[in-house]
Every structure is written in structure tokens, then in C-alpha cells.
Design a protein around this motif. Structure first.
Motif, PDB file in Angstrom:
ATOM      1  N   ALA A 135      -7.693  -8.962  -5.280  1.00 43.97           N
ATOM      2  CA  ALA A 135      -9.149  -8.886  -5.401  1.00 43.97           C
ATOM      3  C   ALA A 135      -9.701 -10.120  -6.106  1.00 43.97           C
ATOM      4  O   ALA A 135     -10.718 -10.687  -5.696  1.00 43.97           O
ATOM      5  N   MET A 136      -9.007 -10.565  -7.173  1.00 44.84           N
ATOM      6  CA  MET A 136      -9.458 -11.757  -7.895  1.00 44.84           C
ATOM      7  C   MET A 136      -9.307 -13.005  -7.026  1.00 44.84           C
ATOM      8  O   MET A 136     -10.130 -13.925  -7.093  1.00 44.84           O
ATOM      9  N   ASN A 137      -8.267 -13.049  -6.193  1.00 48.52           N
ATOM     10  CA  ASN A 137      -8.085 -14.192  -5.300  1.00 48.52           C
ATOM     11  C   ASN A 137      -9.279 -14.354  -4.370  1.00 48.52           C
ATOM     12  O   ASN A 137      -9.749 -15.465  -4.121  1.00 48.52           O
ATOM     13  N   HIS A 138      -9.773 -13.238  -3.833  1.00 53.03           N
ATOM     14  CA  HIS A 138     -10.955 -13.290  -2.955  1.00 53.03           C
ATOM     15  C   HIS A 138     -12.192 -13.736  -3.731  1.00 53.03           C
ATOM     16  O   HIS A 138     -13.016 -14.498  -3.218  1.00 53.03           O
ATOM     17  N   THR A 139     -12.302 -13.270  -4.973  1.00 49.65           N
ATOM     18  CA  THR A 139     -13.450 -13.656  -5.799  1.00 49.65           C
ATOM     19  C   THR A 139     -13.468 -15.162  -6.042  1.00 49.65           C
ATOM     20  O   THR A 139     -14.500 -15.816  -5.873  1.00 49.65           O
ATOM     21  N   VAL A 140     -12.325 -15.719  -6.430  1.00 53.92           N
ATOM     22  CA  VAL A 140     -12.287 -17.152  -6.744  1.00 53.92           C
ATOM     23  C   VAL A 140     -12.472 -17.988  -5.477  1.00 53.92           C
ATOM     24  O   VAL A 140     -13.116 -19.048  -5.505  1.00 53.92           O
ATOM     25  N   TRP A 141     -11.951 -17.544  -4.346  1.00 49.90           N
ATOM     26  CA  TRP A 141     -12.127 -18.265  -3.078  1.00 49.90           C
ATOM     27  C   TRP A 141     -13.607 -18.372  -2.723  1.00 49.90           C
ATOM     28  O   TRP A 141     -14.135 -19.464  -2.491  1.00 49.90           O
ATOM     29  N   LYS A 142     -14.303 -17.240  -2.697  1.00 47.75           N
ATOM     30  CA  LYS A 142     -15.719 -17.227  -2.304  1.00 47.75           C
ATOM     31  C   LYS A 142     -16.585 -17.978  -3.312  1.00 47.75           C
ATOM     32  O   LYS A 142     -17.491 -18.725  -2.929  1.00 47.75           O
ATOM     33  N   GLU A 143     -16.298 -17.779  -4.601  1.00 44.48           N
ATOM     34  CA  GLU A 143     -17.122 -18.431  -5.625  1.00 44.48           C
ATOM     35  C   GLU A 143     -16.921 -19.949  -5.607  1.00 44.48           C
ATOM     36  O   GLU A 143     -17.874 -20.713  -5.815  1.00 44.48           O
ATOM     37  N   THR A 144     -15.708 -20.413  -5.352  1.00 38.48           N
ATOM     38  CA  THR A 144     -15.452 -21.854  -5.304  1.00 38.48           C
ATOM     39  C   THR A 144     -16.148 -22.495  -4.108  1.00 38.48           C
ATOM     40  O   THR A 144     -16.735 -23.581  -4.230  1.00 38.48           O
ATOM     41  N   LEU A 145     -16.088 -21.849  -2.954  1.00 44.08           N
ATOM     42  CA  LEU A 145     -16.795 -22.376  -1.779  1.00 44.08           C
ATOM     43  C   LEU A 145     -18.278 -22.520  -2.073  1.00 44.08           C
ATOM     44  O   LEU A 145     -18.897 -23.539  -1.756  1.00 44.08           O
ATOM     45  N   SER A 146     -18.851 -21.497  -2.694  1.00 42.45           N
ATOM     46  CA  SER A 146     -20.287 -21.506  -2.993  1.00 42.45           C
ATOM     47  C   SER A 146     -20.632 -22.524  -4.073  1.00 42.45           C
ATOM     48  O   SER A 146     -21.547 -23.340  -3.910  1.00 42.45           O
ATOM     49  N   GLN A 147     -19.898 -22.515  -5.187  1.00 38.61           N
ATOM     50  CA  GLN A 147     -20.222 -23.405  -6.304  1.00 38.61           C
ATOM     51  C   GLN A 147     -20.022 -24.876  -5.941  1.00 38.61           C
ATOM     52  O   GLN A 147     -20.770 -25.741  -6.398  1.00 38.61           O
ATOM     53  N   THR A 148     -19.025 -25.187  -5.118  1.00 43.01           N
ATOM     54  CA  THR A 148     -18.784 -26.581  -4.733  1.00 43.01           C
ATOM     55  C   THR A 148     -19.928 -27.105  -3.874  1.00 43.01           C
ATOM     56  O   THR A 148     -20.367 -28.254  -4.039  1.00 43.01           O
ATOM     57  N   GLN A 149     -20.421 -26.294  -2.948  1.00 43.87           N
ATOM     58  CA  GLN A 149     -21.575 -26.709  -2.135  1.00 43.87           C
ATOM     59  C   GLN A 149     -22.802 -26.930  -3.014  1.00 43.87           C
ATOM     60  O   GLN A 149     -23.547 -27.894  -2.822  1.00 43.87           O
ATOM     61  N   LYS A 150     -23.000 -26.063  -3.998  1.00 42.40           N
ATOM     62  CA  LYS A 150     -24.158 -26.199  -4.893  1.00 42.40           C
ATOM     63  C   LYS A 150     -24.022 -27.441  -5.773  1.00 42.40           C
ATOM     64  O   LYS A 150     -25.015 -28.115  -6.056  1.00 42.40           O
ATOM     65  N   LEU A 151     -22.798 -27.750  -6.197  1.00 47.30           N
ATOM     66  CA  LEU A 151     -22.578 -28.959  -6.996  1.00 47.30           C
ATOM     67  C   LEU A 151     -22.884 -30.201  -6.161  1.00 47.30           C
ATOM     68  O   LEU A 151     -23.540 -31.146  -6.648  1.00 47.30           O
ATOM     69  N   ALA A 152     -22.426 -30.228  -4.914  1.00 45.58           N
ATOM     70  CA  ALA A 152     -22.682 -31.377  -4.045  1.00 45.58           C
ATOM     71  C   ALA A 152     -24.180 -31.563  -3.833  1.00 45.58           C
ATOM     72  O   ALA A 152     -24.689 -32.695  -3.862  1.00 45.58           O
ATOM     73  N   THR A 153     -24.890 -30.471  -3.638  1.00 46.11           N
ATOM     74  CA  THR A 153     -26.347 -30.543  -3.491  1.00 46.11           C
ATOM     75  C   THR A 153     -26.993 -31.047  -4.772  1.00 46.11           C
ATOM     76  O   THR A 153     -27.927 -31.857  -4.752  1.00 46.11           O
ATOM     77  N   HIS A 154     -26.494 -30.583  -5.908  1.00 46.33           N
ATOM     78  CA  HIS A 154     -27.004 -31.026  -7.208  1.00 46.33           C
ATOM     79  C   HIS A 154     -26.803 -32.528  -7.375  1.00 46.33           C
ATOM     80  O   HIS A 154     -27.703 -33.240  -7.847  1.00 46.33           O
ATOM     81  N   TRP A 155     -25.626 -33.023  -6.988  1.00 44.55           N
ATOM     82  CA  TRP A 155     -25.368 -34.463  -7.073  1.00 44.55           C
ATOM     83  C   TRP A 155     -26.332 -35.249  -6.179  1.00 44.55           C
ATOM     84  O   TRP A 155     -26.878 -36.264  -6.604  1.00 44.55           O
ATOM     85  N   THR A 156     -26.515 -34.819  -4.958  1.00 48.13           N
ATOM     86  CA  THR A 156     -27.321 -35.587  -4.003  1.00 48.13           C
ATOM     87  C   THR A 156     -28.810 -35.519  -4.320  1.00 48.13           C
ATOM     88  O   THR A 156     -29.522 -36.517  -4.192  1.00 48.13           O
ATOM     89  N   GLU A 157     -29.286 -34.352  -4.753  1.00 46.36           N
ATOM     90  CA  GLU A 157     -30.728 -34.178  -4.949  1.00 46.36           C
ATOM     91  C   GLU A 157     -31.196 -34.537  -6.351  1.00 46.36           C
ATOM     92  O   GLU A 157     -32.312 -35.044  -6.529  1.00 46.36           O
ATOM     93  N   ASP A 158     -30.383 -34.277  -7.357  1.00 49.76           N
ATOM     94  CA  ASP A 158     -30.822 -34.471  -8.744  1.00 49.76           C
ATOM     95  C   ASP A 158     -30.204 -35.682  -9.426  1.00 49.76           C
ATOM     96  O   ASP A 158     -30.621 -36.049 -10.522  1.00 49.76           O
ATOM     97  N   HIS A 159     -29.198 -36.297  -8.800  1.00 52.52           N
ATOM     98  CA  HIS A 159     -28.539 -37.448  -9.414  1.00 52.52           C
ATOM     99  C   HIS A 159     -28.437 -38.631  -8.461  1.00 52.52           C
ATOM    100  O   HIS A 159     -27.578 -39.495  -8.636  1.00 52.52           O
ATOM    101  N   GLN A 160     -29.305 -38.638  -7.458  1.00 54.30           N
ATOM    102  CA  GLN A 160     -29.365 -39.756  -6.503  1.00 54.30           C
ATOM    103  C   GLN A 160     -27.998 -40.075  -5.896  1.00 54.30           C
ATOM    104  O   GLN A 160     -27.694 -41.221  -5.582  1.00 54.30           O
ATOM    105  N   ALA A 161     -27.151 -39.049  -5.772  1.00 52.03           N
ATOM    106  CA  ALA A 161     -25.847 -39.143  -5.113  1.00 52.03           C
ATOM    107  C   ALA A 161     -24.838 -40.005  -5.881  1.00 52.03           C
ATOM    108  O   ALA A 161     -23.789 -40.337  -5.359  1.00 52.03           O
ATOM    109  N   ILE A 162     -25.153 -40.378  -7.137  1.00 52.19           N
ATOM    110  CA  ILE A 162     -24.238 -41.192  -7.951  1.00 52.19           C
ATOM    111  C   ILE A 162     -23.663 -40.328  -9.081  1.00 52.19           C
ATOM    112  O   ILE A 162     -24.411 -39.680  -9.816  1.00 52.19           O
ATOM    113  N   VAL A 163     -22.341 -40.346  -9.221  1.00 54.29           N
ATOM    114  CA  VAL A 163     -21.662 -39.554 -10.248  1.00 54.29           C
ATOM    115  C   VAL A 163     -20.870 -40.509 -11.144  1.00 54.29           C
ATOM    116  O   VAL A 163     -19.847 -41.052 -10.723  1.00 54.29           O
ATOM    117  N   PRO A 164     -21.330 -40.773 -12.376  1.00 54.83           N
ATOM    118  CA  PRO A 164     -20.632 -41.744 -13.243  1.00 54.83           C
ATOM    119  C   PRO A 164     -19.283 -41.252 -13.747  1.00 54.83           C
ATOM    120  O   PRO A 164     -18.282 -41.953 -13.670  1.00 54.83           O
TER     121      PRO A 164
END
Length: 536
Positions: A135-164
Motif C-alpha cells: 500500500a505504501m509503495n503505491h502511495t509513494v509511486w503516485k505522490e512522486t509522479l505528481s510532486q515531480t511534475q509540480k516541481l518542474a512546473t514550479h521551476w519553469t514558471e516561478d524560477h525562469q527555468a533556471i535552477v542554481p
């Protein structure tokens, strides 16, 4: 009066001489004991364990052996970079176990799975491992897919796509995922922390925890009662973060206890629920202090190690774009045009782990093992066999240092890339020069290690599968949808190619020169990367 003074001084001299004699006598005795192992033995006033990652295999080259013993006045320490010896140390549990006397550092609230042995350790391990399952394996799989997409969007929209400093963000990503798995708590990238703070709190948990971990050494060396009173901002901040985390953990624990009759029937429990349930167990219950301590320790270990490893992976893919393109081709072949929401833990995860994506993880976890070393202690005499098939008798109470950094750069085990001596010297002989994940795709001719950053045997990391799933999902999501590039700024009359090579070489050099070892290893200085959306 002069006679009294002379007598007193004479007594001090005699006492000092006796103490020195005893000190040297213990040292000689330990040296003789060390000789019985059959490994080379060296006198050492203290066992030097700092800068282990930077030293790599050099101490073993100088010793002329991949395993040796340092004889010290207080005891003996066996160092090894021999995979066969290391595997033997892991397999000898419980005759060889963690030296808990050196691990009280982690007991911020109470004893944890890391700092106990024997029957007590079994109770702690049962409590911690109960929450890691399908059950925890499914939780971490789904949450990682979601959080990684949100992080990428955060980088592109709020940090001009540059990550120091990519490690900062990957550590936060790991913490977001752990907060969901541990507490069922959703942490957003663009949330206004001040507006969303729970009642009675001044700092968000995902802000307080990294700051406290960063200053953990301050907390364990300065008495808690003084932290809030001394006129030093770092001390006061450390105390404030500690009290905030304590309050959060108390609140989370109380919420589970208030619903303790219903929790056992749940099919999917959080790690918090599993550990808190052990507190009310009829047999061998954990104390409240250990419940809080184990939650903190697993939080710390999980986000520091996985976040740091993912940071290395993202940077190395930017440094080696050919490997990145090869990985993206495999991802396209495996995942097609399906969106991440339609990727399957059962179907896609095993295949991804067997391909280049899994090979990259193994390469990074071996070369850039989050821990420069691991320690074990012989609780009774044991026999270890080295890579030359020679048996060695190791006495009881020998401290053993599993030198991850030395093993990863052991030329007898590991093939180095064909790079000129001049180039190696110019780039500080950085291990990043030898980055070659393809070696893991064909193990027939390789004497590859049978252990990784997760350890092995009885003390294997209980969150190993959690971390593997998280790394796999985070890599697949980012590189299926985006590419990472080094940020290149041309100097003087440089061509684009010259500027790229200079920037790449600078990054490779930093993977040695600017590597720092704290709780884990990492490059904390700027190696800026750019995130670019892929057009497939």
C-alpha cells in the motif's frame, strides 16, 4: 614550602608518567591483538575518519592492502574497501552489528532503530517496517509522479527555468513525498506557508525540519536549556525549529491515538500510524520518546539520502547529455505517449529498474553513496574472507569501518575510463570523470558490489523499496517530459563548443573539489542547470 611544592610537582610528574605508560601499554596490547587478524596493522593515536570521501582509495593504496587495521590506545579499527570483506561484515549480523555507543547522536527524543541492539532493536525494527508495504509503495509511486511534475512546473514558471542548486530542490521534493507517506500530509510548492500554518505554529514542518537537520550538530553539542538563552541566532533558530518539530510530532501522534481503535483495520496505514500503534502494543510497546525518535530518524534518513542522490542524478544527466538522450529514448519506448497518471507501479516500475534508468541509479549510489562510510562492531569473534579467498579471524570488540568511498574507487574492482593523466590532474581526478552507468547493464565481466547505500543483511534499510520507487518515478517523470542542460555563459572569444566544454569541466571538477560531507555528501555550491520542455 618549597619542599612541599617540589614534592607535589614530583607527584604530578610520576602520575603523568604512569598514565603515559598505561596509555602506551594499552596501545601495544591492541597492536598485538590486531596482528592476529592477518591484515596489515598500523599504529594510530586516533582513528581518522574525516575527509574519507575525498581520500577515496588512497589510504588503501598507501597501505598496500584493501583492508587494514588501525591500532589505537582505546581499541582497534578495521578499515576495508574490499567488496568481499564488506559483504561478509553485512552477512555476519548479529555477531557484527552497529556500534550503538557511537550512534546516540540520533537520539534527539529517545532511542531509535539506529541506536539499539538485540531484542530491543527487533521491537524498533518491527514498528518501523510495519508501514513499508504494497500500500505504501503505491502511495509513494503516485505522490512522486505528481510532486515531480509540480516541481518542474514550479521551476519553469516561478524560477525562469533556471535552477542554481539542484540539491536544495530535490531534497525538498523528497521531503514532500515523505510527508505524504508518513503523515498523509499534502505539501504544495506554491503554498503561502504563513497563511496555511496550522494553529499554534510559527514555522511549517517542511521548513523547520531541513533547518533543524542542517544544525543538528549544534543541537547535540549545546545543552537544550541554553539554546534559547544564548545570544546567538543559530542557537535560537535551532531551538525554535526543535520545539516546532516536537509540537508537530506530538500533534500527529495524538491524532493517531485518538483514533487508535480504527487504525488497525485500515488497509493502508501511514508510517506514523504504524509506529504509533507500536506504542500501544500489548507486547513490547515502544515508549513515546522512541515513537517520536523513530519518526524523526526515518524522516531525516529518507529525505537527506534520497534527495541528495536525486540531485546527483539530475546534475550528472546535464553533464552527460548523451546518457540523458539514451535514457529518454528508453523512456519513450517503454512509456509511449501515456501520461504519468497512467503509468503503472506493477508494469512499468520493474522494467524501468532493469534498464538504463536503474543502471544510472546504481552508478550514482555506488560512486556517490550518501554515506562516506558505515560502521559495524564485532560483538563476538568472526571469520572474514577477503577477495583473495584468504580467511581472517577478527577479535571481539573490533570496530569496523566500511569505506564506501574507497570501495567505489578501488581499481581492482572498478574499471576507470580511458582518460589522460593530464586531464585527470586538471579536473582533480574527479570520480565524475568515470561516470559510466552502462557497466551495470552487463554484469558478466564485472566484479560489481552486492551492496549499495541501503546496506545489507539484518541492518538493511527498511525504506529501501520506498526510496527505489521514489527515485525511479522522479527520474522517469522529469526526463520523459523535460530535459536538463548546464547553464553556459560564454567568456571572451569562446565558441559555443568551447564554452560548453569549459562549463562541463568546471562542473566535473566541482564534483570533487566542492564536495562536502555532513550527514550525507553533496555539492552545495551553484552548478546552475536549465529545465527545457521536451517535444516528443
Amino acid at each position: 614550602m618549597a619542599g612541599i611544592t617540589s614534592t607535589a610537582l614530583g607527584g604530578i610528574v610520576v602520575l603523568a608518567a604512569l598514565l603515559l605508560y598505561r596509555y602506551i601499554s594499552h596501545w601495544r596490547t591492541n597492536y598485538k591483538i590486531a596482528l592476529t587478524t592477518g591484515f596489515p596493522v598500523f599504529y594510530s593515536p586516533i582513528a581518522q575518519i574525516w575527509k574519507i570521501w575525498k581520500m577515496g582509495h588512497d589510504p588503501f593504496r598507501e597501505a598496500g592492502s584493501d583492508t587494514f587495521v588501525l591500532a589505537t590506545p582505546s581499541g582497534n579499527m578495521l578499515w576495508s574497501s574490499d567488496d568481499t570483506v564488506i559483504r561478509g561484515l553485512f552477512e555476519q549480523h548479529p555477531k557484527v552489528d552497529a556500534p550503538v555507543e557511537f550512534l546516540k547522536f540520533w537520539n534527539v527524543w529517545g532511542p531509535t532503530i539506529a541506536s539499539v541492539q538485540g531484542a530491543e532493536w527487533k521491537v524498533h525494527r518491527k514498528a518501523v517496517t510495519a508501514g513499508f508495504g504494497p500500500a505504501m509503495n503505491h502511495t509513494v509511486w503516485k505522490e512522486t509522479l505528481s510532486q515531480t511534475q509540480k516541481l518542474a512546473t514550479h521551476w519553469t514558471e516561478d524560477h525562469q527555468a533556471i535552477v542554481p542548486v539542484v540539491r536544495y530542490w530535490t531534497s525538498r521534493l523528497a521531503l514532500h513525498i515523505i510527508c505524504n507517506g508518513f503523515f498523509g500530509m499534502k505539501v504544495e510548492w506554491n503554498a503561502d506557508n504563513q497563511k496555511s500554518l496550522p494553529t499554534g505554529h510559527k514555522i511549517a514542518l517542511d521548513a523547520a525540519l531541513p533547518k533543524f537537520i542542517e544544525n543538528l550538530a549544534v543541537f547535540v553539542t549545546v545543552p537544550t536549556a541554553l539554546l534559547s538563552r544564548l545570544p546567538v541566532k543559530k542557537f535560537r533558530d535551532t531551538y525554535e525549529n526543535f520545539t516546532e518539530i516536537t509540537t508537530y510530532l506530538d500533534e500527529f501522534r495524538a491524532k493517531v491515538l485518538n483514533n487508535v481503535e480504527a487504525v488497525p483495520a485500515k488497509k493502508s496505514k501511514t508510517i506514523l500510524e504504524s509506529v504509533v500503534l507500536s506504542e500501544v502494543s500489548e507486547k513490547n510497546p515502544l515508549a513515546k520518546e522512541s515513537v517520536l525518535g523513530n519518526i524523526f530518524f526515518t524522516l531525516l534518513a529518507g529525505h537527506e539520502t534520497t534527495g541528495g542522490t536525486l540531485g546527483f542524478i539530475y546534475l550528472l544527466m546535464a553533464i552527460y547529455p548523451d546518457h540523458q538522450k539514451q535514457l529518454q529514448k528508453q523512456l519513450d519506448d517503454q512509456l509511449g505517449d501515456r501520461s504519468p497518471e497512467n503509468w503503472s507501479l506493477e508494469k512499468d516500475y520493474p522494467i524501468l529498474k532493469q534498464g538504463l534508468l536503474g543502471a544510472i541509479q546504481k552508478e550514482v549510489l555506488y560512486f556517490y553513496n550518501p554515506a562516506s562510510f558505515m560502521m559495524r562492531k564485532t560483538l563476538s569473534p568472526v571469520t572474514l574472507v577477503d577477495s583473495n579467498n584468504k580467511a581472517h579471524q577478527i577479535p571481539e570488540n573490533t570496530l569496523t569501518l566500511i569505506n564506501n568511498a574507497g570501495a567505489a574507487r578501488n581499481p581492482k574492482t572498478w574499471k576507470r575510463s580511458k582518460i589522460s593523466k593530464e586531464r585527470r590532474n586538471a579536473l582533480s581526478d574527479s570520480p565524475a570523470l568515470d561516470f559510466d552507468p552502462d557497466r551495470w547493464l552487463d554484469e558478466k565481466d564485472q566484479r560489481l558490489a552486492n551492496w549499495t547505500a541501503f546496506g545489507a543483511g539484518g541492518r538493511v534499510c527498511p525504506g529501501k523499496e520506498f526510496a527505489n520507487i521514489e527515485l525511479t518515478a522522479a527520474m522517469a517523470t522529469l526526463f520523459k517530459l523535460y530535459s536538463l542542460e548546464l547553464v553556459v555563459v560564454k567568456e571572451n572569444d569562446e565558441t559555443d563548443d568551447m564554452a560548453w566544454k569549459r562549463t562541463r569541466d568546471q562542473a566535473i571538477r566541482m564534483f570533487y573539489d566542492d564536495m562536502e560531507a555532513n550527514i550525507t555528501i553533496g555539492v552545495h555550491k551553484d552548478i546552475p542547470i536549465r529545465i527545457v520542455e521536451r517535444v516528443v
